[in-house]
Scaffold this active site. Structure first.
Site, PDB file in Angstrom:
ATOM      1  CB  CYS A   1      61.602 143.425  69.074  1.00 17.41           C
ATOM      2  SG  CYS A   1      61.774 145.048  68.345  1.00 17.41           S
TER       3      CYS A   1
ATOM      4  NE  ARG B   1      59.412 136.612  67.874  1.00 16.18           N
ATOM      5  CZ  ARG B   1      58.218 137.084  68.147  1.00 16.18           C
ATOM      6  NH1 ARG B   1      58.031 138.370  68.343  1.00 16.18           N
ATOM      7  NH2 ARG B   1      57.189 136.288  68.240  1.00 16.18           N
TER       8      ARG B   1
ATOM      9  CD1 TRP C   1      62.883 144.762  61.361  1.00 15.74           C
ATOM     10  CD2 TRP C   1      61.160 146.034  61.984  1.00 15.74           C
ATOM     11  NE1 TRP C   1      62.351 145.345  60.238  1.00 15.74           N
ATOM     12  CE2 TRP C   1      61.298 146.129  60.583  1.00 15.74           C
ATOM     13  CE3 TRP C   1      60.141 146.753  62.599  1.00 15.74           C
ATOM     14  CZ2 TRP C   1      60.461 146.910  59.795  1.00 15.74           C
ATOM     15  CZ3 TRP C   1      59.310 147.528  61.822  1.00 15.74           C
ATOM     16  CH2 TRP C   1      59.467 147.602  60.435  1.00 15.74           C
TER      17      TRP C   1
ATOM     18  CG  ASN D   1      57.600 142.032  70.165  1.00 13.32           C
ATOM     19  OD1 ASN D   1      57.634 142.680  69.122  1.00 13.32           O
ATOM     20  ND2 ASN D   1      56.909 140.914  70.286  1.00 13.32           N
ATOM     21  N   GLY D   2      56.976 145.448  70.175  1.00 16.57           N
ATOM     22  CA  GLY D   2      55.680 146.052  69.861  1.00 16.57           C
ATOM     23  C   GLY D   2      55.754 147.563  69.914  1.00 16.57           C
TER      24      GLY D   2
ATOM     25  CD  GLU E   1      56.241 134.369  46.795  1.00 14.62           C
ATOM     26  OE1 GLU E   1      55.612 135.313  47.299  1.00 14.62           O
ATOM     27  OE2 GLU E   1      57.123 133.738  47.417  1.00 14.62           O
TER      28      GLU E   1
ATOM     29  CE  LYS F   1      59.749 135.330  48.504  1.00 12.27           C
ATOM     30  NZ  LYS F   1      58.851 134.521  49.305  1.00 12.27           N
TER      31      LYS F   1
ATOM     32  CD  GLU G   1      60.989 138.893  51.092  1.00 12.34           C
ATOM     33  OE1 GLU G   1      60.593 138.178  50.151  1.00 12.34           O
ATOM     34  OE2 GLU G   1      60.682 138.674  52.268  1.00 12.34           O
TER      35      GLU G   1
ATOM     36  CG  HIS H   1      44.465 147.258  30.120  1.00 11.86           C
ATOM     37  ND1 HIS H   1      43.478 147.780  29.321  1.00 11.86           N
ATOM     38  CD2 HIS H   1      44.389 145.912  29.983  1.00 11.86           C
ATOM     39  CE1 HIS H   1      42.818 146.795  28.742  1.00 11.86           C
ATOM     40  NE2 HIS H   1      43.352 145.653  29.126  1.00 11.86           N
TER      41      HIS H   1
ATOM     42  CE  LYS I   1      60.617 132.928  57.855  1.00 14.34           C
ATOM     43  NZ  LYS I   1      60.432 132.906  56.387  1.00 14.34           N
TER      44      LYS I   1
HETATM   45  C1  F6R Z   1      58.044 137.179  51.906  1.00 14.53           C
HETATM   46  C2  F6R Z   1      57.631 136.852  53.267  1.00 14.53           C
HETATM   47  C3  F6R Z   1      56.602 137.715  53.895  1.00 14.53           C
HETATM   48  C4  F6R Z   1      55.651 136.852  54.748  1.00 14.53           C
HETATM   49  C5  F6R Z   1      54.667 137.757  55.501  1.00 14.53           C
HETATM   50  C6  F6R Z   1      53.667 136.966  56.300  1.00 14.53           C
HETATM   51  O1  F6R Z   1      59.032 136.312  51.453  1.00 14.53           O
HETATM   52  O2  F6R Z   1      58.137 135.952  53.860  1.00 14.53           O
HETATM   53  O3  F6R Z   1      55.905 138.461  52.951  1.00 14.53           O
HETATM   54  O4  F6R Z   1      54.982 135.967  53.910  1.00 14.53           O
HETATM   55  O5  F6R Z   1      55.375 138.618  56.344  1.00 14.53           O
HETATM   56  O6  F6R Z   1      54.304 136.211  57.285  1.00 14.53           O
HETATM   57  P1  F6R Z   1      53.589 134.976  57.945  1.00 14.53           P
HETATM   58  O7  F6R Z   1      53.419 133.958  56.877  1.00 14.53           O
HETATM   59  O8  F6R Z   1      54.501 134.548  59.031  1.00 14.53           O
HETATM   60  O9  F6R Z   1      52.265 135.457  58.445  1.00 14.53           O
END
Ligand code: F6R
Length: 607
Positions: A2, A27, A74, A98-99, A479, A483, A486, A502, A602
């Site tokens: 948030c 956020r 969020w 927020n929190g 990764e 991705k 996500e 395995h 994000k």
């Molecule tokens: C995936 C992604 C998340 C961030 C994670 C950590 O594409 O962006 O997995 O990598 O939330 O975020 P930061 O790097 O801001 O600590």
């Protein structure tokens, strides 16, 4: 998560709050809302979903008033509906938050017993009604807020305004960042300096447990004990200029195409091209003396850290432990005296990573952060920080920030190896030369866009996808899977190719694309034979390789995309780009919300 913002202004607050919320939408985007004071009364406008929905509500029913607070959500407690959208409160007080308020259930029961009737399931309303109860019992606004703050547990940031109190805004920080901005006869509050940048560059950060009382021209800070304190005012370097998509369809696409520049800028900070040397700023530990390094982070940043583990162990010959921050912080691992820790984060605000850092520091580990936001909590609280120069990353899925983290980790591994005498001068020159080629190679990878789009057309039809890699490309397989999940919502898993036999090989059939990272190099034969085993069972192999690896893989792979030969050391940086591009194209084909995928935000500022 948030984002929260507040304005004690002299002109209409709602449009300015709305602009600040746009910069905080990273956020969370489940709902948004603004409240202002209109002739002494609290008025609210709220909407479920993204900010454009709130814009429509505001256009239909404008919100006057020069004092106000706003929120982009969020959802944690309560569904993402308009009813649960912030600000929350009563006719006397409204709050944005927020929190998480952890003891909300207990407080709610207590307040209900006193006659408070709740409208939502949110933990935020509990705080608002706690303040309200104090007001009803005769306290003034300042006293009521301070008394309520003493009762709540958890990690949060809060801002509130009061009916009949034009020019008063109270805010508080406990575990979630909050910045106060100084204007000309105006004051602002926001979750970060980015939100406030169009309004002011003069910023003061609240410290843990602080609350602040703002009026038109001044702010009074109080510490956790309620004692008046001073907090330093600094000039932020965060730009107030709007960040646009340029000619790209999505921020993610734009950010993918920024790779060459970002990698060049980031590497330029740590590489000395003429002498092919790594030049690191002073580290908070002596690389020659540390018995062990602990790497921790979340999500993609953790996967960058995993690549770092391969590099640092190989080059600096230091034992490295790597764990996600949400586990590490509760795992209670034995930590050696004189040990060091590495935190990796784009935002520098990730709650679990910050909490892990706190624990590591308390246990005597010297903490070095690799972080993209120079003024973030992590950059400020670590013993030292190495910056990535990725610029603002708006797309929720990390792209350029991830490869920039890799670039810094690569430089750090070489530098630590040199310091420990495990990397010779000649080896340093060879590895540095490999890294110096990376920006140009990244540009070449982007030229494979059409081939990767064609691969995406096949992948988009799949229900499950496997990503395989070995050695320092194993984290890139993870990764790739992260991705894809996500942003395209397709189920995907990453495996170390040698693990297939395995268990995961049982998943293989002609519906499952097996995407492999398989450049020529020391592990090529091994990975190729794992892929052949999958192909023999009907698996549809799609490979990213280089010109040397392509002929062997073409014999059994359905698709082979040839990337420039990066060298085994720099390979993870280059192979991250096509898996990100692939996820992007699959998501576009599936019509998902690429930049703001469902259920995500994000910056994950709650644990
Ligand atoms: C995936 C992604 C998340 C961030 C994670 C950590 O594409 O962006 O997995 O990598 O939330 O975020 P930061 O790097 O801001 O600590």
């Amino acid at each position: 998560m948030c984002g929260i913002v507040g304005v004690v202004g002299r002109e209409a607050a709602a449009p300015r709050i709305f602009e600040a919320l746009k910069r905080l939408e990273y956020r969370g985007y489940d709902s948004a809302g603004i409240a202002t004071l209109v002739e002494g009364r609290i008025e609210r406008r709220r909407a479920e979903g993204k900010l454009d929905r709130l814009a429509a509500v505001l256009a239909a029913e404008p919100l006057p008033g020069t004092l106000g607070i706003g929120h982009t959500r969020w959802a944690t407690h309560g569904a993402p509906t308009t009813r649960n959208a912030h600000p929350h409160g009563t006719a006397r007080v409204v709050v944005v938050h927020n929190g998480i308020i952890e003891n909300h259930a207990e407080l709610r029961a207590e307040l209900e017993a006193k006659g408070q009737v709740f409208e939502t399931e949110t933990d935020t309303e509990t705080f608002a009604r706690l303040v309200d109860q104090h007001l009803l019992e005769g306290m003034g606004a300042e006293e009521a807020a301070a008394a309520a703050l003493k009762r709540v547990h958890g990690a949060f940031a809060l801002a509130m305004i009061f009916a009949g109190r034009e020019g008063l805004l109270i805010c508080a920080r406990q575990g979630a960042p909050l910045a106060v901005g100084f204007g000309e006869g105006e004051m602002y509050v926001g979750s970060d300096a980015l939100a406030l940048a169009p309004l002011t560059r003069r910023i003061a950060y609240l410290e843990e447990g602080d609350h602040a009382i703002l009026d038109h021209g001044t702010v009074r800070f109080f510490d956790a004990e309620g004692r008046p304190v001073q907090r330093a005012v600094r000039e932020t370097s965060v730009s107030g200029a709007p960040t646009g998509k340029g000619n790209y369809r999505h921020f993610m696409e734009k950010e993918l195409h920024e790779h060459p520049v970002v990698l060049g800028d980031t590497l330029a900070q740590y590489l000395e091209p003429a002498q092919r040397r790594v030049v690191l700023p002073a580290l908070p530990f002596d690389a020659r003396a540390i018995p062990r390094l602990t790497i921790t982070a979340c999500g993609s940043a953790f996967l960058a850290g995993l690549v770092g583990r391969y590099w640092i162990e190989q080059l600096a010959r230091i034992p490295v432990d790597a764990d996600v921050a949400s586990e590490l912080r509760y795992r209670d691992p034995p930590l050696p005296e004189g040990g060091a820790a590495l935190l990796v984060s784009q935002s520098g605000e990730t709650a679990d990573t910050l909490a892990a850092m706190k624990l590591l520091r308390a246990r005597g580990q010297s903490c070095l952060a690799i972080v993209n936001v120079a003024e973030s909590s992590m950059a400020r609280e670590a013993d030292a920080a190495l910056l990535t120069v990725a610029g603002p990353e708006i797309g929720v899925a990390s792209t350029k920030a991830f490869t920039a983290q890799l670039a810094v980790l690569a430089g750090l591994a070489i530098g630590m190896g040199r310091a420990r005498g495990t990397v010779s001068e000649a080896e340093e020159a060879r590895l540095t030369a490999e890294l110096l080629e990376v920006p140009a190679h990244a540009a070449e990878v982007l030229e494979r866009d059409a081939e990767i789009r064609a691969m995406a057309a096949q992948v988009a039809k799949a229900r499950d996808v496997l990503f395989l890699g070995r050695g320092n490309l194993y984290p890139i397989a993870l990764e790739g899977a992260l991705k894809l999940k996500e942003i395209s919502y397709i189920h995907a898993e990453g495996y170390a190719a040698g693990e297939m036999k395995h268990g995961p090989i049982a998943l293989i059939d002609d519906q499952v694309p097996v995407i492999s990272l398989c450049p020529s190099g020391p592990l090529f034969e091994k990975t190729a034979s794992n892929l052949q085993e999958a192909a023999a069972r009907g698996g549809r192999i799609m490979a990213f390789t280089d010109a040397e690896g392509a002929p062997a893989l073409s014999r059994f792979a359905e698709r082979v995309v040839v990337l420039p030969h990066a060298g085994a050391f720099a390979a993870p940086i280059l192979h991250a780009i096509p898996v990100q591009l692939l996820a992007y194209h699959v998501a576009v084909l599936k019509g998902t919300d690429v930049d703001q995928p469902r259920n995500l935000a994000k910056s994950v500022t709650v644990e």
